[in-house]
Write an enzyme that holds these catalytic residues in place. Structure first.
Site, mmCIF file in Angstrom:
data_model
loop_
_atom_site.group_PDB
_atom_site.id
_atom_site.type_symbol
_atom_site.label_atom_id
_atom_site.label_comp_id
_atom_site.label_asym_id
_atom_site.label_seq_id
_atom_site.Cartn_x
_atom_site.Cartn_y
_atom_site.Cartn_z
ATOM 1 N N LYS A 78 0.835 -1.200 0.000
ATOM 2 C CA LYS A 78 0.000 0.000 0.000
ATOM 3 C C LYS A 78 0.871 1.252 0.000
ATOM 4 O O LYS A 78 1.885 1.317 0.713
ATOM 5 C CB LYS A 78 -0.912 -0.016 1.232
ATOM 6 N N SER A 152 -9.266 2.368 2.635
ATOM 7 C CA SER A 152 -8.294 3.017 1.775
ATOM 8 C C SER A 152 -7.278 2.059 1.155
ATOM 9 O O SER A 152 -6.489 2.461 0.311
ATOM 10 C CB SER A 152 -7.559 4.114 2.554
ATOM 11 N N SER A 176 -9.948 0.327 6.887
ATOM 12 C CA SER A 176 -9.311 0.408 5.569
ATOM 13 C C SER A 176 -8.751 -0.898 5.031
ATOM 14 O O SER A 176 -8.390 -0.973 3.859
ATOM 15 C CB SER A 176 -8.204 1.465 5.590
#
Length: 447
Positions: A78, A152, A176
């Protein structure tokens, strides 16, 4: 010829250790799949083609190859976690395009275990929202590309669900990991506080943000979690009988849970009861103030992360979010609301071992330019579809999203498992039972 793209991390690592395939062959095949599919999915901001192949060769040359738990396994990271030599843009035009000097501790552990970093995945700006789009791209759900992958950790989830990598690293500040995992039919675990190295941003949203795995099987989630936590999580036999509370109620007042998600929970509860667990309906005593605690903590975390960035380069929704949160930073940092929430919920978890809930309230919003839309519209869209995850960041307790059933569109549905601190192994064991009793299709049929 054996195809390695779409295989599990455990299968790949075993084959590499036994020298049935080389790390370069595995990585090259996944890079080819990324090249084929990512224009449709939008998972990656950066693909490290040459660097990943070089890393794969380094893994192949290691003297300890036969002992590496993730030998030759491609992994995506990420884009808010430092990868040596790559910039960390956090989904924004306001962040510096400066290569990191060193790996984050979690990336270092993955590499030490033999994993190969193939790329950095898209996130919404400063990882604020539960949809992933912005100046670096839009991440779509591989099961239904008209819908957002979630956020996210949307890019990481999309990459795994599309079979572009077998596992990916994400993190979870208000859901997330669990939100995109639920959208994309993946297994994830948000560890409890202090179990996996955090250090994700300035203060980790006051200690709420945790790094964790995204995978297509419980076995892979356990394997990656073991590496991240630097501990051996032994696979249980599923013989422990637990007290399971089943709740269909949204923690956030005024948000209803749609029928597919309540049906998934009821069906999962039935299977667990049939497996010998003591299952009963029971709602945690969520306070009415939970919505206020969630929004103040959420916005305050963004305010801290936005400090020092040029506001002219931030999207309007981010600027507003940070501006609202500025007034709450000191109050949130004191932590009284979160401690009160923990004290309120502790008796419930003294009575129950595991809480089973819907992972989401409804399917994810349509993919689109949410970063160009107003702040209130974004907050309402996020709150209405993902109200189930924030309490467990506020408490700092472990929680999982596990695929279970399908939505009317054919996209995956999911349930959430929650437990008291230190119960990560128990959650993985129960998720393993659900997978055995109700298997799911691991990757989206994208070709």
């Amino acid at each position: 010829m054996t195809s390695w793209a779409g295989r599990t991390a455990a299968e790949i690592a075993a084959a590499v250790r036994e020298k049935k395939v080389t790390p370069r062959e595995v990585v090259a095949e996944h890079l080819a799949r990324i090249e084929l599919l990512d224009k449709r999915v939008g998972a990656f901001r950066v693909v490290r083609t040459e660097a990943a192949l070089a890393e794969a060769d380094e893994v192949a040359a290691r003297a300890d190859l036969a002992e590496l738990p993730l030998a030759g396994v491609p992994v995506a990271i990420k884009d808010n976690v430092a990868v040596r030599g790559e910039s960390n843009r956090v989904g924004s035009a306001a962040t510096p395009d400066t290569p990191a000097d060193a790996d984050h501790a979690t990336v270092a552990r993955l590499r030490a275990a033999g994993a190969v970093v193939v790329g950095l995945t898209n996130v919404p700006e400063l990882c604020v929202f539960g949809t992933t789009e912005g100046v670096h791209g839009t991440s779509r759900n591989p099961w239904d590309t008209t819908r957002t992958a979630g956020g996210s950790s949307g890019g990481s989830a999309a990459a795994v669900a599309a079979g572009m990598v077998p596992i990916a690293l994400g993190n979870d500040g208000m859901g997330s990991l669990r939100i995109p995992a639920a959208n994309c039919g993946l297994v994830t675990i948000k560890p409890g506080f202090g179990v996996v190295p955090a250090g994700i941003s300035d203060g980790d949203w006051f200690g709420m943000s945790e790094n964790g795995p995204l995978a297509t099987t419980v076995e892979d989630a356990r394997l990656m979690y073991s590496v991240l936590a630097d501990t051996d999580v032994v696979r249980g036999e599923g013989t422990a009988k637990r007290k399971v509370a089943v709740s269909l109620r949204s923690p956030l007042a005024g948000v209803a849970v749609s029928k597919p998600y309540t049906a998934a929970v009821k069906a999962a509860a039935g299977l667990l009861a049939g497996a010998g667990h003591e299952v009963r309906r029971a709602d945690p005593p969520y306070p009415l103030s939970l919505s206020v605690t969630a929004i103040t903590t959420w916005t305050a975390g963004t305010s801290v992360d936005a400090q020092g960035l040029d506001p002219r380069k931030l999207a309007r929704r981010t600027r507003v979010h940070a501006a609202i949160g500025r007034r709450f930073v000191d109050k949130v940092r004191a932590g009284k609301s979160r401690e009160q929430l923990r004290r309120r919920l502790e008796p419930f978890f003294a009575e129950h071992d595991v809480l089973l809930t819907p992972a989401l309230a409804r399917r994810s919003p349509k993919a689109g330019p949410w970063h160009e839309r107003g702040w209130l519209r974004n907050v309402l869209a996020n709150s209405n579809y993902s109200p189930m995850t924030p309490p467990w960041n506020l408490t700092g307790w472990p929680a999982m999203s596990v695929p279970f059933g399908t939505l009317p569109s054919g996209a995956p549905c999911a349930v959430q498992l929650v437990a008291r601190p230190g119960s990560e192994a128990a959650l993985l064991e129960m998720a393993d039972q659900l997978e055995k009793l109700h298997p799911w299709q691991r990757t989206a049929p994208l070709g």
